[in-house]
Write a protein that holds these residues in place. Structure first.
Motif, short mmCIF file in Angstrom:
data_model
loop_
_atom_site.label_atom_id
_atom_site.label_comp_id
_atom_site.label_asym_id
_atom_site.label_seq_id
_atom_site.Cartn_x
_atom_site.Cartn_y
_atom_site.Cartn_z
N THR A 31 35.36 19.24 25.81
CA THR A 31 34.19 18.91 26.62
C THR A 31 33.09 19.96 26.48
O THR A 31 33.29 21.01 25.88
CB THR A 31 34.57 18.82 28.11
OG1 THR A 31 34.86 20.12 28.62
CG2 THR A 31 35.75 17.90 28.33
N THR A 32 31.97 19.67 27.12
CA THR A 32 30.87 20.62 27.16
C THR A 32 30.87 21.42 28.46
O THR A 32 29.93 22.16 28.72
CB THR A 32 29.52 19.90 27.02
OG1 THR A 32 29.39 18.96 28.09
CG2 THR A 32 29.41 19.18 25.68
N CYS A 33 31.91 21.25 29.29
CA CYS A 33 31.99 21.98 30.56
C CYS A 33 32.09 23.48 30.29
O CYS A 33 32.77 23.90 29.35
CB CYS A 33 33.20 21.53 31.37
SG CYS A 33 33.11 19.83 31.94
N PRO A 48 31.34 11.79 35.35
CA PRO A 48 31.42 11.72 33.89
C PRO A 48 31.54 13.12 33.28
O PRO A 48 30.93 14.07 33.76
CB PRO A 48 30.10 11.07 33.48
CG PRO A 48 29.19 11.25 34.64
CD PRO A 48 30.05 11.34 35.86
N GLU A 50 31.22 15.05 29.61
CA GLU A 50 30.70 14.90 28.26
C GLU A 50 31.72 15.42 27.26
O GLU A 50 32.13 16.58 27.32
CB GLU A 50 29.37 15.64 28.11
CG GLU A 50 28.61 15.24 26.90
CD GLU A 50 27.20 15.77 26.90
OE1 GLU A 50 26.72 16.06 25.80
OE2 GLU A 50 26.59 15.90 27.97
N SER A 117 27.87 13.67 20.85
CA SER A 117 28.76 13.61 22.00
C SER A 117 28.55 12.29 22.73
O SER A 117 27.60 11.57 22.49
CB SER A 117 28.48 14.79 22.93
OG SER A 117 27.16 14.74 23.38
N GLN A 118 29.47 12.05 23.62
CA GLN A 118 29.41 10.81 24.37
C GLN A 118 29.97 11.04 25.75
O GLN A 118 30.85 11.85 25.93
CB GLN A 118 30.21 9.78 23.56
CG GLN A 118 30.90 8.73 24.32
CD GLN A 118 31.72 7.83 23.38
OE1 GLN A 118 31.57 7.84 22.18
NE2 GLN A 118 32.58 7.09 23.97
N LYS A 119 29.46 10.31 26.72
CA LYS A 119 29.94 10.46 28.10
C LYS A 119 31.24 9.70 28.25
O LYS A 119 31.41 8.62 27.73
CB LYS A 119 28.92 9.94 29.09
CG LYS A 119 27.65 10.71 29.04
CD LYS A 119 27.47 11.50 30.25
CE LYS A 119 26.14 12.23 30.14
NZ LYS A 119 25.86 13.11 31.13
N ARG A 120 32.15 10.27 28.98
CA ARG A 120 33.44 9.63 29.22
C ARG A 120 33.45 9.08 30.61
O ARG A 120 32.98 9.62 31.54
CB ARG A 120 34.54 10.67 29.03
CG ARG A 120 35.91 10.18 29.30
CD ARG A 120 36.84 11.28 28.91
NE ARG A 120 38.13 11.02 29.52
CZ ARG A 120 39.08 11.90 29.57
NH1 ARG A 120 38.91 13.06 29.06
NH2 ARG A 120 40.23 11.62 30.09
#
Length: 120
Positions: A31-33, A48, A50, A117-120
């Protein structure tokens, strides 16, 4: 006048098995967290997350290239190579670097065309 500190904020503690924690960290790594806590907070609240999609084969390729570069540097430092052999090794290294640069340029063009990237 200072604002009183909030020492009684709600808090949840969760214990994971070693295997569960490893799975949690693998999920977080994709993730981008910025923090593991932020990732857990988002997932637990159904927000969500990312996800960054990476190309595993390209990552493996990069790992191999790093090993190759280290091996070539070790060979160049080896005093048993003749000057001609060292020159050949430097030339080979330059050719490999040029090819890698071309691959990087292609990958950069592809990543600019497709979402990274894409949102989950």
């Amino acid at each position: 006048m200072q604002k009183p500190a909030d020492y009684k904020r709600p808090e949840v503690r969760v214990r994971y098995s070693v295997e569960e924690f490893h799975r949690l960290k693998l999920g977080y790594a994709r993730t981008t967290c910025n923090t593991l806590g932020g990732y857990v907070r988002k997932v637990s609240l159904g927000q969500p997350v990312e996800i960054v999609h990476r190309n595993k084969s390209f990552d493996d390729f990069v790992g191999e290239i790093v090993l190759l570069r280290k091996e070539m540097a070790a060979l160049r430092q080896d005093h048993r190579l003749s000057p001609g052999e060292q020159a050949q090794l430097v030339l080979l290294h330059q050719k490999i670097q040029t090819t890698i640069d071309k691959i990087v340029q292609l990958c950069m063009q592809m990543s600019n065309q497709a979402p990274a990237s894409q949102k989950r």
